[in-house]
Motif scaffolding. Structure first.
Motif, PDB file in Angstrom:
ATOM      1  N   GLY A  50       0.775  -1.196  -0.089  1.00  0.00           N
ATOM      2  CA  GLY A  50      -0.033   0.069  -0.115  1.00  0.00           C
ATOM      3  C   GLY A  50       0.992   1.318   0.226  1.00  0.00           C
ATOM      4  N   VAL A  51       0.229   2.345   0.007  1.00  0.00           N
ATOM      5  CA  VAL A  51       0.893   3.556   0.145  1.00  0.00           C
ATOM      6  C   VAL A  51       0.210   4.411   1.228  1.00  0.00           C
ATOM      7  CG1 VAL A  51       1.529   4.019  -2.154  1.00  0.00           C
ATOM      8  CG2 VAL A  51      -0.672   4.834  -1.437  1.00  0.00           C
ATOM      9  N   LEU A  52       1.084   5.330   2.167  1.00  0.00           N
ATOM     10  CA  LEU A  52       0.549   6.139   3.160  1.00  0.00           C
ATOM     11  C   LEU A  52       0.903   7.424   2.868  1.00  0.00           C
ATOM     12  CD1 LEU A  52       1.562   3.773   6.227  1.00  0.00           C
ATOM     13  CD2 LEU A  52      -0.806   4.072   5.293  1.00  0.00           C
ATOM     14  N   VAL A  53      -0.028   8.676   3.025  1.00  0.00           N
ATOM     15  CA  VAL A  53       0.343   9.818   2.776  1.00  0.00           C
ATOM     16  C   VAL A  53       0.193  10.771   3.953  1.00  0.00           C
ATOM     17  CG1 VAL A  53      -0.350  11.791   1.227  1.00  0.00           C
ATOM     18  CG2 VAL A  53      -0.816   9.395   0.155  1.00  0.00           C
ATOM     19  N   TYR A  54       1.205  11.574   4.163  1.00  0.00           N
ATOM     20  CA  TYR A  54       1.408  12.045   5.436  1.00  0.00           C
ATOM     21  C   TYR A  54       1.977  13.732   4.980  1.00  0.00           C
ATOM     22  CZ  TYR A  54       2.804  14.556   9.648  1.00  0.00           C
ATOM     23  OH  TYR A  54       2.866  15.137  10.772  1.00  0.00           O
ATOM     24  N   GLU A  55       0.940  14.613   4.763  1.00  0.00           N
ATOM     25  CA  GLU A  55       1.388  16.045   4.338  1.00  0.00           C
ATOM     26  C   GLU A  55       2.169  16.071   2.859  1.00  0.00           C
ATOM     27  OE1 GLU A  55       3.645  17.806   7.525  1.00  0.00           O
ATOM     28  OE2 GLU A  55       1.881  18.207   8.891  1.00  0.00           O
ATOM     29  N   ASP A  56       3.302  16.301   3.062  1.00  0.00           N
ATOM     30  CA  ASP A  56       4.046  16.114   1.522  1.00  0.00           C
ATOM     31  C   ASP A  56       4.543  15.019   1.413  1.00  0.00           C
ATOM     32  OD1 ASP A  56       5.986  16.615   3.428  1.00  0.00           O
ATOM     33  OD2 ASP A  56       7.054  17.837   2.306  1.00  0.00           O
ATOM     34  N   LEU A  57       4.631  14.041   2.238  1.00  0.00           N
ATOM     35  CA  LEU A  57       5.291  12.753   2.005  1.00  0.00           C
ATOM     36  C   LEU A  57       4.348  11.541   1.443  1.00  0.00           C
ATOM     37  CD1 LEU A  57       7.266  12.229   5.353  1.00  0.00           C
ATOM     38  CD2 LEU A  57       8.049  12.866   3.226  1.00  0.00           C
ATOM     39  N   VAL A  58       4.918  10.623   0.805  1.00  0.00           N
ATOM     40  CA  VAL A  58       4.223   9.406   0.118  1.00  0.00           C
ATOM     41  C   VAL A  58       4.913   8.307   0.611  1.00  0.00           C
ATOM     42  CG1 VAL A  58       3.178   8.454  -1.930  1.00  0.00           C
ATOM     43  CG2 VAL A  58       3.005  10.892  -1.806  1.00  0.00           C
ATOM     44  N   VAL A  59       4.557   7.430   1.221  1.00  0.00           N
ATOM     45  CA  VAL A  59       5.501   6.173   1.725  1.00  0.00           C
ATOM     46  C   VAL A  59       4.808   5.097   1.067  1.00  0.00           C
ATOM     47  CG1 VAL A  59       6.345   5.011   3.788  1.00  0.00           C
ATOM     48  CG2 VAL A  59       5.829   7.743   3.704  1.00  0.00           C
ATOM     49  N   ALA A  60       5.720   4.472   0.340  1.00  0.00           N
ATOM     50  CA  ALA A  60       5.445   2.915  -0.138  1.00  0.00           C
ATOM     51  C   ALA A  60       5.642   1.988   0.874  1.00  0.00           C
ATOM     52  CB  ALA A  60       6.345   2.733  -1.358  1.00  0.00           C
ATOM     53  N   VAL A  61       4.725   0.957   1.116  1.00  0.00           N
ATOM     54  CA  VAL A  61       4.756   0.083   1.971  1.00  0.00           C
ATOM     55  C   VAL A  61       4.893  -1.355   1.116  1.00  0.00           C
ATOM     56  CG1 VAL A  61       3.766  -1.165   3.859  1.00  0.00           C
ATOM     57  CG2 VAL A  61       3.402   1.351   3.689  1.00  0.00           C
ATOM     58  N   ARG A  62       6.067  -2.166   1.687  1.00  0.00           N
ATOM     59  CA  ARG A  62       5.950  -3.428   0.839  1.00  0.00           C
ATOM     60  C   ARG A  62       6.252  -4.660   1.945  1.00  0.00           C
ATOM     61  NH1 ARG A  62       9.979   0.103  -0.986  1.00  0.00           N
ATOM     62  NH2 ARG A  62       9.638   0.996  -2.868  1.00  0.00           N
ATOM     63  N   TRP A  63       5.832  -5.985   1.523  1.00  0.00           N
ATOM     64  CA  TRP A  63       6.063  -7.103   2.093  1.00  0.00           C
ATOM     65  C   TRP A  63       7.189  -7.806   1.534  1.00  0.00           C
ATOM     66  CZ3 TRP A  63       4.102  -4.753   5.741  1.00  0.00           C
ATOM     67  CH2 TRP A  63       2.626  -4.662   6.053  1.00  0.00           C
ATOM     68  N   GLY A  64       7.843  -8.979   2.022  1.00  0.00           N
ATOM     69  CA  GLY A  64       8.539  -9.937   1.416  1.00  0.00           C
ATOM     70  C   GLY A  64      10.023  -9.848   1.774  1.00  0.00           C
ATOM     71  N   SER A  65      10.748 -10.892   1.589  1.00  0.00           N
ATOM     72  CA  SER A  65      12.289 -10.944   1.682  1.00  0.00           C
ATOM     73  C   SER A  65      12.877 -10.154   0.490  1.00  0.00           C
ATOM     74  CB  SER A  65      12.732 -12.347   1.947  1.00  0.00           C
ATOM     75  OG  SER A  65      12.062 -12.924   3.082  1.00  0.00           O
ATOM     76  N   GLY A  66      14.128  -9.463   1.042  1.00  0.00           N
ATOM     77  CA  GLY A  66      14.813  -9.027   0.054  1.00  0.00           C
ATOM     78  C   GLY A  66      14.369  -7.533  -0.352  1.00  0.00           C
ATOM     79  N   VAL A  67      13.361  -6.983   0.246  1.00  0.00           N
ATOM     80  CA  VAL A  67      12.715  -5.677  -0.006  1.00  0.00           C
ATOM     81  C   VAL A  67      12.934  -4.636   1.068  1.00  0.00           C
ATOM     82  CG1 VAL A  67      11.028  -6.849  -1.579  1.00  0.00           C
ATOM     83  CG2 VAL A  67      10.295  -6.369   0.612  1.00  0.00           C
ATOM     84  N   ARG A  68      12.828  -3.414   0.556  1.00  0.00           N
ATOM     85  CA  ARG A  68      12.688  -2.274   1.678  1.00  0.00           C
ATOM     86  C   ARG A  68      11.166  -2.193   2.357  1.00  0.00           C
ATOM     87  NH1 ARG A  68      17.621   0.035   2.149  1.00  0.00           N
ATOM     88  NH2 ARG A  68      19.064  -0.287   0.303  1.00  0.00           N
ATOM     89  N   PRO A  69      11.101  -2.319   3.226  1.00  0.00           N
ATOM     90  CA  PRO A  69       9.400  -2.344   3.794  1.00  0.00           C
ATOM     91  C   PRO A  69       8.845  -0.789   3.874  1.00  0.00           C
ATOM     92  CG  PRO A  69      10.872  -2.447   5.770  1.00  0.00           C
ATOM     93  CD  PRO A  69      11.708  -2.742   4.532  1.00  0.00           C
ATOM     94  N   PHE A  70       9.784   0.261   3.775  1.00  0.00           N
ATOM     95  CA  PHE A  70       9.191   1.639   3.582  1.00  0.00           C
ATOM     96  C   PHE A  70      10.114   2.217   2.875  1.00  0.00           C
ATOM     97  CE2 PHE A  70       7.574   1.454   8.173  1.00  0.00           C
ATOM     98  CZ  PHE A  70       6.285   1.303   7.740  1.00  0.00           C
ATOM     99  N   SER A  71       9.885   2.817   1.707  1.00  0.00           N
ATOM    100  CA  SER A  71      10.363   4.190   0.914  1.00  0.00           C
ATOM    101  C   SER A  71       9.760   5.579   1.191  1.00  0.00           C
ATOM    102  CB  SER A  71      10.345   3.506  -0.530  1.00  0.00           C
ATOM    103  OG  SER A  71      11.344   2.447  -0.460  1.00  0.00           O
ATOM    104  N   ALA A  72      10.168   6.283   1.431  1.00  0.00           N
ATOM    105  CA  ALA A  72       9.494   7.741   1.658  1.00  0.00           C
ATOM    106  C   ALA A  72       9.794   8.754   0.491  1.00  0.00           C
ATOM    107  CB  ALA A  72       9.846   8.253   3.164  1.00  0.00           C
ATOM    108  N   TYR A  73       8.977   9.335  -0.080  1.00  0.00           N
ATOM    109  CA  TYR A  73       9.238  10.281  -0.991  1.00  0.00           C
ATOM    110  C   TYR A  73       8.608  11.642  -0.648  1.00  0.00           C
ATOM    111  CZ  TYR A  73       9.725   5.928  -3.766  1.00  0.00           C
ATOM    112  OH  TYR A  73      10.452   4.717  -4.426  1.00  0.00           O
ATOM    113  N   ARG A  74       9.066  12.711  -1.165  1.00  0.00           N
ATOM    114  CA  ARG A  74       8.668  14.010  -0.908  1.00  0.00           C
ATOM    115  C   ARG A  74       8.199  14.558  -2.136  1.00  0.00           C
ATOM    116  NH1 ARG A  74      12.283  15.817   2.346  1.00  0.00           N
ATOM    117  NH2 ARG A  74      11.032  15.741   4.322  1.00  0.00           N
ATOM    118  N   ARG A  75       7.100  15.224  -2.158  1.00  0.00           N
ATOM    119  CA  ARG A  75       6.614  16.052  -3.383  1.00  0.00           C
ATOM    120  C   ARG A  75       7.224  17.210  -3.507  1.00  0.00           C
ATOM    121  NH1 ARG A  75       0.204  14.490  -2.576  1.00  0.00           N
ATOM    122  NH2 ARG A  75      -0.082  16.410  -3.966  1.00  0.00           N
ATOM    123  N   ASP A  76       7.863  17.359  -4.554  1.00  0.00           N
ATOM    124  CA  ASP A  76       8.534  18.709  -4.916  1.00  0.00           C
ATOM    125  C   ASP A  76       7.712  19.571  -6.016  1.00  0.00           C
ATOM    126  OD1 ASP A  76      10.522  18.307  -3.096  1.00  0.00           O
ATOM    127  OD2 ASP A  76      11.627  16.925  -4.670  1.00  0.00           O
TER     128      ASP A  76
END
Length: 453
Positions: free
Chosen positions: A427-453
């Motif tokens: 899924g994705v979680l949105v907080y103010e200007d941040l968009v956070v990608a959420v992932r499951w599984g081995s060998g992946v990063r559970p969170f990647s946070a992006y800022r809207r520019d």
């Protein structure tokens, strides 16, 4: 404190088979972008915007299909997996705390949502003693507030989906029992009750762990899923091992308020075809939990009477009901990603339904060709992550819609492959200007946070 969550039940994952579909739309998208730059097309706000990666959580070196969950509590991102719960500062990615269950225990189940900065977890020696303890975890400190024993079940009947729930100041758990296991040699329909009444649903004060009540489920019924709202607790019950019912219990005392039939079942043990999406209003997904499967969302009123039915396939196309990241209940509506085939290509869209009646409120086509990946409903806006459909760049697009009307507010070429083609985008979680990608599984990063520019 408000909190939002992704679905950690593991009901399914979004397939990648449509990546690259509709590549012929790429020149059209480029042309539209050029026209927008010249101000010749309406609805092109934020075409100059982009997403910039600001931090990522460390790679998960191991994962299981239980214990997973993600929540945004204020400015804190919380991640649960089978062996630990960790919290991150949403702005910087700095680790705030980490909790690990004692000894050889695993985290086998977590509540879908948090309440008052408290998360409910079920833990135990999964392979031997089972999920024998329920604990309330303080998300500000990472410490247990309290814990209580739970009656675990056997491998044939124990499921981790919706084992615990929080809402209305209470924590609710469902007990299990080895004797509930189906055994053709010892059991025939109606031969004995499936639960004694002393083991079923129990509620505790969320902050202190003081017992509140034990609910007596109807005779010959077993609770399989539980959810809690601010006024009532609802549970999916398997009755006589052949029928499914939805039951509502009073939040204050646990008294049975009503039951409603969900129809027959095809297997005596849980088959994963039913998902309890909401307690207030009660929403149950029946079927459609696997790719290509047919199903419907069943809606109920406060008195337990059927309020409506939303089929997974209709004039709006096919709702991607097998992908939890694309179905959300919020503010009295169900929001879902859907697709419809037109000639040789697919059209991706978002559709909103009123949960009081099941009627369609709005339908908005999203100008992408590769498929929708996830959506988030926050602050009156629906944020949709979509694949642009090109095999050459594998980049994603972020589209923001007005939650009330479906009108497009923003369209952002992310410049990134947020889905990463690896692991499950939960899924994705949105907080103010941040968009956070959420992932499951081995060998992946559970969170990647992006800022809207």
């Amino acid at each position: 404190m408000a909190a939002r969550t992704t679905d950690g039940t593991g009901r399914g994952r979004w397939p990648s088979g449509r990546r690259g579909a509709g590549r012929g739309l790429r020149p059209l998208l480029a042309a539209v972008t050029a026209l927008c730059a010249l101000g010749l097309v309406m609805g092109c706000s934020a075409l100059g915007s982009s997403l910039r990666l600001v931090w990522e959580a460390p790679v998960d070196n191991g994962a299981r299909n239980y214990g997973n969950g993600a929540w945004l509590v204020g400015e804190t991102l919380v991640r649960s997996r089978y062996d630990a719960v960790g919290a991150f500062d949403s702005r910087t990615g700095k680790v705030r705390w980490e909790y690990a269950p004692p000894g050889q225990e695993h985290i086998c189940a977590v509540s879908r949502r948090t309440a008052g900065s408290v998360l409910l977890i079920a833990r135990g020696d999964v392979m031997n003693a089972g999920c024998s303890t329920v604990a309330a975890l303080d998300l500000m400190s990472g410490r247990e507030r309290w814990h209580t024993p739970r009656a675990p079940g056997g491998n044939l009947t124990e499921t981790f989906t919706d084992m615990v729930a929080v809402g209305g100041g209470v924590a609710v758990l469902r007990d299990a029992d080895e004797m509930w296991a189906p055994d053709d040699d010892l059991w025939t329909p109606g031969s004995r009750p499936a639960v004694s009444g002393t083991k079923a649903l129990r509620a505790f004060d969320l902050r202190t762990g003081v017992p509140r009540w034990t609910a007596a489920v109807p005779e010959d019924c077993v609770p399989e899923q539980v959810a809690a709202g601010e006024r009532q607790v609802v549970a999916v019950l398997a009755c006589g091992r052949t029928e499914l019912r939805l039951a509502a219990f009073d939040l204050a005392g646990g008294g049975l308020r009503w039951t409603a039939s969900l129809g027959g079942r095809t297997a005596p043990a849980p088959d994963g075809q039913v998902a309890l999406l909401s307690a207030e209003p009660p929403v149950v997904q029946n079927g459609g939990t696997t790719e290509g499967g047919q199903g419907a969302f069943l809606l109920f009123g406060e008195d337990g009477k059927a309020a409506g039915r939303i089929e997974t396939t209709g004039g709006y196309g096919t709702i991607q009901a097998h992908a939890p990241a694309l179905v959300t209940v919020a503010d009295g509506r169900l929001y879902a990603g859907a697709e419809i085939r037109e000639r040789k290509s697919y059209r991706d869209r978002v559709v909103a339904f009123d949960l009081a009646s099941g009627s369609q409120v709005w339908l908005e086509d999203v100008a992408v060709a590769g498929g929708l990946r996830a959506l988030d409903v926050t602050g009156g806006r629906v944020t949709v992550l979509a694949d642009r459909g090109s095999r050459q760049d594998s980049l994603d697009e972020l589209v923001v819609l007005d939650a009330a009307t479906g009108e497009e507010k923003e369209s952002i070429d992310t410049g990134s492959d947020v889905d990463r083609h690896k692991g499950e985008l939960a899924g994705v979680l949105v907080y103010e200007d941040l968009v956070v990608a959420v992932r499951w599984g081995s060998g992946v990063r559970p969170f990647s946070a992006y800022r809207r520019d």
